[in-house]
Structure formats: C-alpha cells, structure tokens
Write a protein that holds these residues in place. Sequence first.
Motif, mmCIF file in Angstrom:
data_model
loop_
_atom_site.group_PDB
_atom_site.id
_atom_site.type_symbol
_atom_site.label_atom_id
_atom_site.label_comp_id
_atom_site.label_asym_id
_atom_site.label_seq_id
_atom_site.Cartn_x
_atom_site.Cartn_y
_atom_site.Cartn_z
ATOM 1 N N VAL A 27 0.696 -0.867 -0.291
ATOM 2 C CA VAL A 27 -0.095 -0.075 -0.132
ATOM 3 C C VAL A 27 1.162 1.322 0.290
ATOM 4 O O VAL A 27 1.719 1.150 0.867
ATOM 5 C CB VAL A 27 -1.217 -0.041 1.027
ATOM 6 C CG1 VAL A 27 -1.309 1.130 1.006
ATOM 7 C CG2 VAL A 27 -1.676 -1.378 1.133
ATOM 8 N N LYS A 52 -3.448 5.561 -1.422
ATOM 9 C CA LYS A 52 -4.798 4.893 -1.559
ATOM 10 C C LYS A 52 -4.792 4.058 -2.847
ATOM 11 O O LYS A 52 -5.247 3.260 -3.870
ATOM 12 C CB LYS A 52 -5.559 5.971 -1.989
ATOM 13 C CG LYS A 52 -6.085 7.173 -0.798
ATOM 14 C CD LYS A 52 -7.315 6.963 -1.109
ATOM 15 C CE LYS A 52 -7.569 8.338 0.291
ATOM 16 N NZ LYS A 52 -8.884 9.220 0.800
ATOM 17 N N MET A 90 -2.205 0.407 -4.486
ATOM 18 C CA MET A 90 -1.200 -0.051 -4.648
ATOM 19 C C MET A 90 0.260 -0.403 -5.309
ATOM 20 O O MET A 90 -0.167 -0.687 -7.033
ATOM 21 C CB MET A 90 -1.771 -2.104 -4.884
ATOM 22 C CG MET A 90 -3.150 -2.215 -3.965
ATOM 23 S SD MET A 90 -2.291 -2.335 -2.044
ATOM 24 C CE MET A 90 -1.564 -3.592 -1.528
ATOM 25 N N SER A 93 2.708 -3.969 3.156
ATOM 26 C CA SER A 93 2.267 -5.537 3.294
ATOM 27 C C SER A 93 3.378 -6.746 3.957
ATOM 28 O O SER A 93 3.092 -7.829 3.383
ATOM 29 C CB SER A 93 1.828 -5.377 1.377
ATOM 30 O OG SER A 93 2.851 -5.752 0.755
ATOM 31 N N LEU A 138 -8.458 2.238 5.881
ATOM 32 C CA LEU A 138 -7.817 1.790 4.091
ATOM 33 C C LEU A 138 -8.457 0.278 3.037
ATOM 34 O O LEU A 138 -8.760 0.914 2.248
ATOM 35 C CB LEU A 138 -6.960 0.951 5.136
ATOM 36 C CG LEU A 138 -5.317 1.173 3.655
ATOM 37 C CD1 LEU A 138 -4.577 2.090 3.008
ATOM 38 C CD2 LEU A 138 -4.554 0.476 5.003
ATOM 39 N N VAL A 155 -8.765 1.899 -0.215
ATOM 40 C CA VAL A 155 -7.555 1.318 -1.481
ATOM 41 C C VAL A 155 -8.229 1.839 -2.403
ATOM 42 O O VAL A 155 -9.662 0.642 -2.431
ATOM 43 C CB VAL A 155 -7.076 0.446 -1.233
ATOM 44 C CG1 VAL A 155 -7.573 -0.719 -0.966
ATOM 45 C CG2 VAL A 155 -5.746 0.735 -1.640
ATOM 46 N N SER A 180 -11.993 2.674 -4.881
ATOM 47 C CA SER A 180 -12.058 2.476 -3.635
ATOM 48 C C SER A 180 -13.598 2.025 -4.005
ATOM 49 O O SER A 180 -14.424 1.676 -4.970
ATOM 50 C CB SER A 180 -12.466 3.626 -3.101
ATOM 51 O OG SER A 180 -13.269 4.484 -2.954
ATOM 52 N N HIS A 193 -5.275 -9.072 -2.572
ATOM 53 C CA HIS A 193 -4.543 -8.448 -1.724
ATOM 54 C C HIS A 193 -4.153 -8.381 -0.192
ATOM 55 O O HIS A 193 -5.307 -8.795 0.295
ATOM 56 C CB HIS A 193 -4.218 -6.902 -1.884
ATOM 57 C CG HIS A 193 -4.061 -5.914 -3.422
ATOM 58 N ND1 HIS A 193 -5.422 -6.628 -4.526
ATOM 59 C CD2 HIS A 193 -3.245 -6.246 -4.213
ATOM 60 C CE1 HIS A 193 -4.681 -6.135 -5.777
ATOM 61 N NE2 HIS A 193 -3.325 -5.926 -5.332
ATOM 62 N N ILE A 227 -2.805 -7.009 3.184
ATOM 63 C CA ILE A 227 -2.191 -5.743 3.621
ATOM 64 C C ILE A 227 -1.970 -5.915 5.689
ATOM 65 O O ILE A 227 -2.933 -6.087 5.783
ATOM 66 C CB ILE A 227 -3.361 -4.469 3.540
ATOM 67 C CG1 ILE A 227 -3.965 -3.834 1.786
ATOM 68 C CG2 ILE A 227 -2.861 -3.278 4.370
ATOM 69 C CD1 ILE A 227 -4.610 -3.032 1.618
#
Lengths: 168, 168
Positions: free
Chosen positions: A99, A102, A104, B3, B63, B67, B79, B164, B166
């Motif tokens: 991250v 906002k 990746m 991450s 988040l 994200v 998002s 993903h 995080i």
Amino acid sequence: ASSSATNPSVRVVLQQCMGAQLMVQPATEGSEPQFVEIRRGVIVYICFLKGATKTLAEKMAKLALTVRLSESDDGKLVSVIDLPGDVLIIPQATLGGTVKGKVMQYHKNIAKDEGLQLYSEFVSVFRKTIEKNEKCATAGCVVRHGTYGNRQVFSCQTNGPYTHLIEL
Amino acid sequence: ASSSATNPSVRVVLQQCMGAQLMVQPATEGSEPQFVEIRRGVIVYICFLKGATKTLAEKMAKLALTVRLSESDDGKLVSVIDLPGDVLIIPQATLGGTVKGKVMQYHKNIAKDEGLQLYSEFVSVFRKTIEKNEKCATAGCVVRHGTYGNRQVFSCQTNGPYTHLIEL
C-alpha cells in the motif's frame, strides 16, 4: 518458514474448498471460454517476489502439499495429499502489492519472465507429487492451474476457507 | 502501511467479487441455516494479532474502504465506496498462523475476547462509512459480516479475485 518473513520472496495464500472453477482461456470470437475445475481440496494463490529462486519455489510447493490444513472426513487436519484432495493453483501477482497512500504498488514483484519460469516449476512439483502418490492416483486427484499473466476469473464453494498465509 | 510489516498486528486479505455468500447461522434441529450475501464488491478477511488496538482496527477498516482495488465499469481502479460496491467481512483467525514443521501454530493471535471487541469496531467503521455515503446509499450497497468464532462456510464468484494482503 515464517508467515511474516521480513523480506519474503515467495508468498502463498491457501484456502480449503469443496469445489472451485477457474477460467483458463477467455471467450474469443467463435469459441467458448475454457475452464478448469477441482473438487474438494486446496486453492493455492501464488506470488513470486524479487529474490525468489527455483529452490524456494520448490520448497513452497512441497510445504503447501504437506502442511496439515485439510479437514478429513473424521475431522482431523491432514495434508492435501493425505486427504486426498485436488489442487488448484492460481497465479496472483497482486499478492506482491504494497500500500502506498490509496493505491497498491508492485515494485517488489519479480520480473514477468522469471515469474513465469518459477510458476512452471512450482506447478510441476504439485503435478509430480500428486501423480506419483498412490492414494491420490487411486482417488483420481488432479492438479489444475491458471495461465500465468491472465485475469483469474474464478469461483469457489467452501465449507470454511480456513485461509492461511505462508511466506518464504 | 506495508504489506510485510515485521510484526503486524492487523492482517487483511482483500478479494474482489461479483457475488459472495456466507453462512452466519448453521442449521439446527428445526431451522434452516442462515446466509448473508453481497453482490459486486469486496471480501475482507480479517485477523487480529497480539498488539492490535482499536486505533489500528479502525485504520485498517478505513484503508480497506478507500484503497483503489475495485474495477469500475470503465476499467478504472476505484475504492469500493466509489464503485460503489458491497462489503463482506469474514473473521479469519487462521490468517494469523505461522508454519511450524507441518502444522500451523496460532501463538501470535490475539485473545478471543479482545479479537471479538476489535472485530465489532472494525465492522462498525464499514457500516457507518457505507451508510452515510450518499452514492452507496443510493445504490443500496450493504455491509455484511460473519459471526466471530464460527466456521465461515462461504462461496464466491469473481471476475478475477485480484487478491491483496495488507498488514498494519
């Protein structure tokens, strides 16, 4: 093996399933999309980061095959080999993301050609292991896998995904 | 946010979906099992480890909501709020596991009562955010979640899970 290696180079997410389907060839003009599917077994999302090697790829494959995360009919946790169950391997480069604000970023991911080579070797360990295992062969267990670099159109049914992260 | 935090205390796995279903109440004598479901949106697997706090739980929820990992109709990454999409939150303590030989150990997981409290707060951030967002409200977006401590019987359909990790 640690699930929070400081600088991991191979990352997998494992989920248990009762069935899963993955598109390996999108529809084209004149042809239907092609899918592979598995029955009860494990879904292996795999991502190679910078520093990944053939040795680590093989080690991770063996670990995923032998770690006791599958629930047998009598409620015990056994390896997918001992279940015996199917394996669906899904290349998932997005797992290498970090991250930043906002969005990746994927700076840590391995180069695509190297990743493809490691992916082939990773899949190969699963195939060889399941094929030469008598219990798996008798039960008709299969190893199926996605196409590296493709979009992984996917569905699954679980009796509890029992999601695990393993990094090497 | 990284991450691969060295000692993460909150870990999520995010997957994009076109639809997902989760059993929140197993069948009992005389009653059918109960399910919740979402349409297009994001699946949030959440695990709290030792050291997790309310502040970190809320930070992770914000988040995950902001994200840009959801693919809009015109192919842009936005998002889940801007999609706008649904959210399915799945407690997944197994994500805290560490490989030891051929078994997973969960020594790093937070105590169950603390985890339940943080989980409630985590879910609450999603609810409040989605409910007060005009775009989400107009589109009828929902936040659904699993029951902490239950087996998460689950199925999903994706157009690419785009998985993903995080950690905070």
